[in-house]
Design an enzyme around this catalytic site. Structure first.
Site, PDB file in Angstrom:
ATOM      1  N   GLU A 164      -6.797   4.954   7.865  1.00  0.00           N
ATOM      2  CA  GLU A 164      -6.571   6.369   7.514  1.00  0.00           C
ATOM      3  C   GLU A 164      -7.808   6.960   6.845  1.00  0.00           C
ATOM      4  O   GLU A 164      -8.116   8.131   7.018  1.00  0.00           O
ATOM      5  CB  GLU A 164      -5.323   6.478   6.619  1.00  0.00           C
ATOM      6  CG  GLU A 164      -4.057   6.258   7.450  1.00  0.00           C
ATOM      7  CD  GLU A 164      -2.902   5.614   6.710  1.00  0.00           C
ATOM      8  OE1 GLU A 164      -2.890   5.614   5.465  1.00  0.00           O
ATOM      9  OE2 GLU A 164      -1.991   5.090   7.399  1.00  0.00           O
ATOM     10  N   GLY A 181       2.847   2.628  10.635  1.00  0.00           N
ATOM     11  CA  GLY A 181       3.810   3.707  10.412  1.00  0.00           C
ATOM     12  C   GLY A 181       4.563   4.130  11.667  1.00  0.00           C
ATOM     13  O   GLY A 181       5.217   5.169  11.685  1.00  0.00           O
ATOM     14  N   ASN A 221       0.870  -1.173   0.000  1.00  0.00           N
ATOM     15  CA  ASN A 221       0.000   0.000   0.000  1.00  0.00           C
ATOM     16  C   ASN A 221       0.914   1.231   0.000  1.00  0.00           C
ATOM     17  O   ASN A 221       1.493   1.580   1.031  1.00  0.00           O
ATOM     18  CB  ASN A 221      -0.895  -0.015   1.248  1.00  0.00           C
ATOM     19  CG  ASN A 221      -1.764   1.226   1.334  1.00  0.00           C
ATOM     20  OD1 ASN A 221      -1.801   2.038   0.411  1.00  0.00           O
ATOM     21  ND2 ASN A 221      -2.452   1.390   2.452  1.00  0.00           N
ATOM     22  N   TRP A 222       1.034   1.857  -1.157  1.00  0.00           N
ATOM     23  CA  TRP A 222       1.941   3.005  -1.262  1.00  0.00           C
ATOM     24  C   TRP A 222       1.363   4.258  -0.617  1.00  0.00           C
ATOM     25  O   TRP A 222       2.058   5.258  -0.493  1.00  0.00           O
ATOM     26  CB  TRP A 222       2.261   3.285  -2.741  1.00  0.00           C
ATOM     27  CG  TRP A 222       3.199   2.304  -3.354  1.00  0.00           C
ATOM     28  CD1 TRP A 222       3.801   1.237  -2.749  1.00  0.00           C
ATOM     29  CD2 TRP A 222       3.672   2.304  -4.719  1.00  0.00           C
ATOM     30  NE1 TRP A 222       4.606   0.573  -3.645  1.00  0.00           N
ATOM     31  CE2 TRP A 222       4.544   1.206  -4.853  1.00  0.00           C
ATOM     32  CE3 TRP A 222       3.434   3.117  -5.826  1.00  0.00           C
ATOM     33  CZ2 TRP A 222       5.183   0.914  -6.059  1.00  0.00           C
ATOM     34  CZ3 TRP A 222       4.069   2.824  -7.017  1.00  0.00           C
ATOM     35  CH2 TRP A 222       4.934   1.739  -7.146  1.00  0.00           C
ATOM     36  N   LYS A 223       0.065   4.224  -0.280  1.00  0.00           N
ATOM     37  CA  LYS A 223      -0.594   5.419   0.274  1.00  0.00           C
ATOM     38  C   LYS A 223      -0.324   6.609  -0.658  1.00  0.00           C
ATOM     39  O   LYS A 223      -0.301   6.422  -1.872  1.00  0.00           O
ATOM     40  CB  LYS A 223      -0.124   5.658   1.716  1.00  0.00           C
ATOM     41  CG  LYS A 223      -0.235   4.382   2.566  1.00  0.00           C
ATOM     42  CD  LYS A 223      -0.048   4.606   4.029  1.00  0.00           C
ATOM     43  CE  LYS A 223      -0.200   3.271   4.756  1.00  0.00           C
ATOM     44  NZ  LYS A 223      -0.089   3.393   6.204  1.00  0.00           N
ATOM     45  N   GLU A 275      -5.106  -4.465  10.820  1.00  0.00           N
ATOM     46  CA  GLU A 275      -4.083  -3.434  10.956  1.00  0.00           C
ATOM     47  C   GLU A 275      -4.335  -2.630  12.234  1.00  0.00           C
ATOM     48  O   GLU A 275      -5.127  -1.680  12.228  1.00  0.00           O
ATOM     49  CB  GLU A 275      -4.132  -2.477   9.754  1.00  0.00           C
ATOM     50  CG  GLU A 275      -3.851  -3.133   8.433  1.00  0.00           C
ATOM     51  CD  GLU A 275      -3.307  -2.138   7.412  1.00  0.00           C
ATOM     52  OE1 GLU A 275      -2.270  -2.437   6.806  1.00  0.00           O
ATOM     53  OE2 GLU A 275      -3.893  -1.062   7.241  1.00  0.00           O
ATOM     54  N   HIS A 325      -9.530   1.333   5.080  1.00  0.00           N
ATOM     55  CA  HIS A 325      -8.240   1.552   5.740  1.00  0.00           C
ATOM     56  C   HIS A 325      -8.442   2.536   6.892  1.00  0.00           C
ATOM     57  O   HIS A 325      -9.233   3.473   6.776  1.00  0.00           O
ATOM     58  CB  HIS A 325      -7.219   2.094   4.736  1.00  0.00           C
ATOM     59  CG  HIS A 325      -5.822   2.048   5.286  1.00  0.00           C
ATOM     60  ND1 HIS A 325      -5.366   2.992   6.173  1.00  0.00           N
ATOM     61  CD2 HIS A 325      -4.810   1.174   5.093  1.00  0.00           C
ATOM     62  CE1 HIS A 325      -4.118   2.679   6.512  1.00  0.00           C
ATOM     63  NE2 HIS A 325      -3.763   1.582   5.869  1.00  0.00           N
ATOM     64  N   GLY A 383       2.968  -0.936   4.244  1.00  0.00           N
ATOM     65  CA  GLY A 383       3.071   0.473   3.864  1.00  0.00           C
ATOM     66  C   GLY A 383       4.514   0.857   3.609  1.00  0.00           C
ATOM     67  O   GLY A 383       5.063   0.613   2.536  1.00  0.00           O
ATOM     68  N   GLY A 384       5.164   1.451   4.612  1.00  0.00           N
ATOM     69  CA  GLY A 384       6.515   2.006   4.469  1.00  0.00           C
ATOM     70  C   GLY A 384       7.514   1.092   3.759  1.00  0.00           C
ATOM     71  O   GLY A 384       8.203   1.535   2.824  1.00  0.00           O
ATOM     72  N   SER A 420       3.745  -1.775  10.346  1.00  0.00           N
ATOM     73  CA  SER A 420       5.198  -1.813  10.546  1.00  0.00           C
ATOM     74  C   SER A 420       5.829  -3.157  10.173  1.00  0.00           C
ATOM     75  O   SER A 420       6.781  -3.604  10.816  1.00  0.00           O
ATOM     76  CB  SER A 420       5.564  -1.416  11.980  1.00  0.00           C
ATOM     77  OG  SER A 420       5.166  -0.076  12.234  1.00  0.00           O
TER      78      SER A 420
HETATM   79  P1  13P Z   1       3.186   0.609   7.596  1.00  0.00           P
HETATM   80  O1  13P Z   1       3.689  -0.683   7.018  1.00  0.00           O
HETATM   81  O2  13P Z   1       3.904   1.813   7.068  1.00  0.00           O
HETATM   82  O3  13P Z   1       3.102   0.567   9.083  1.00  0.00           O
HETATM   83  O4  13P Z   1       1.682   0.775   7.056  1.00  0.00           O
HETATM   84  C1  13P Z   1       0.784  -0.264   7.215  1.00  0.00           C
HETATM   85  C2  13P Z   1      -0.444   0.059   6.452  1.00  0.00           C
HETATM   86  O5  13P Z   1      -1.207   0.924   6.833  1.00  0.00           O
HETATM   87  C3  13P Z   1      -0.707  -0.690   5.215  1.00  0.00           C
HETATM   88  O6  13P Z   1      -1.993  -0.467   4.756  1.00  0.00           O
END
Ligand code: 13P
Length: 248
Positions: free
Chosen positions: A98, A170, A10-12, A164, A96, A230-231, A209
């Site tokens: 967010e 993050g 997930n590149w956000k 999640e 998600h 994500g990251g 994470s």
């Molecule tokens: P991180 O891997 O950056 O913690 O993000 C997780 C995430 O929200 C994937 O959708």
């Protein structure tokens, strides 16, 4: 049927065109598809088609990060599931944290989105998870149960779930395998309770994470069918390492 494993990036709201192109060239050059492990990438909307074209024939699946349930019309700023399918998406991340936190996504808005995704042959990847405050006040299972309850409204059908925990997203503060197992086992029970037999096979990914350093242990945890990353998914080498670990 055996539950499929999956690693989804997930590149956000990260990467520009050149980064997306460089990522795809590097990743596709190293990636070898293996049966039983699905790999997906969810880029930001403007680069969906570009990434889709670079991933063509690689076996990597294209995901969107959100979508609207309305097929077309006066919905400024939105993108329909019909359009996502039209440009080659395989699935769509929904709910998600967010989007729940910043854009008012609720269980009520998610029900028609899941239905619309399915009608358009897109796989919904539904995210659930508790906040730190909810964990500290011991409301974890209640929150997850409420978030999953919409499954009884949409019924059995294609879906993947991602657990999640918001406090792990993050933050570098990954959930321990025991914490992950407790919630994943609960999610499995809830899905069987809500959906019956089909609830047994739905993949439950973990997100929060995930890195190449902690992935092997997480992936060995009971009921963890993969990761939503994500990251660590922004770097093609790290993402490739994660995929390779899941393929073992
Ligand atoms: P991180 O891997 O950056 O913690 O993000 C997780 C995430 O929200 C994937 O959708």
């Amino acid at each position: 049927m055996k539950t499929i494993k999956a690693i989804v990036a997930n590149w956000k709201m990260n990467h520009l065109r050149a980064d997306a192109e460089a990522f795809c060239s590097k990743f596709v050059a190293e990636y070898t598809q293996k049966t039983g492990i699905a790999v997906g990438i969810a880029p930001p909307y403007p680069y969906l088609e570009l990434v889709g074209s670079r991933l063509k024939d690689s076996g990597v699946l294209l995901f969107a990060q959100n979508g609207l349930d309305k097929p077309k019309g006066a919905y400024t700023g939105e993108v329909s599931m019909v359009q996502l399918k039209d440009i080659g998406c395989y699935g769509v991340i929904l709910g998600h944290s967010e989007r729940r936190q910043y854009y008012g996504e609720t269980e009520a808005t998610l029900v028609p989105k899941i239905i619309s995704a399915r009608e358009n042959d897109l796989l919904p990847l539904l995210c659930v998870g508790e906040s730190l405050a909810q964990r500290e006040s011991n409301e974890i299972l209640e929150v997850i149960s409420r978030q999953l309850a919409i499954l009884s409204q949409v019924g059995a059908g294609s879906i993947w779930i991602a657990y999640e925990p918001i406090w792990a997203i993050g933050t570098g503060r990954v959930a321990t395998p025991a914490q992950v197992e407790e919630v994943h086992v609960f999610i499995r029970k809830e899905m069987i309770r809500l959906l019956g037999e089909p609830g047994k096979d739905i993949p439950i990914l973990y997100g929060g994470s995930v890195t190449p350093e902690n992935a092997t242990e997480l992936l060995q945890t009971p009921e963890v069918a993969g990761g939503l990353v994500g990251g660590a998914s922004l770097d093609p080498e790290k993402f490739h390492q994660l995929v390779t670990q899941a393929q073992k």
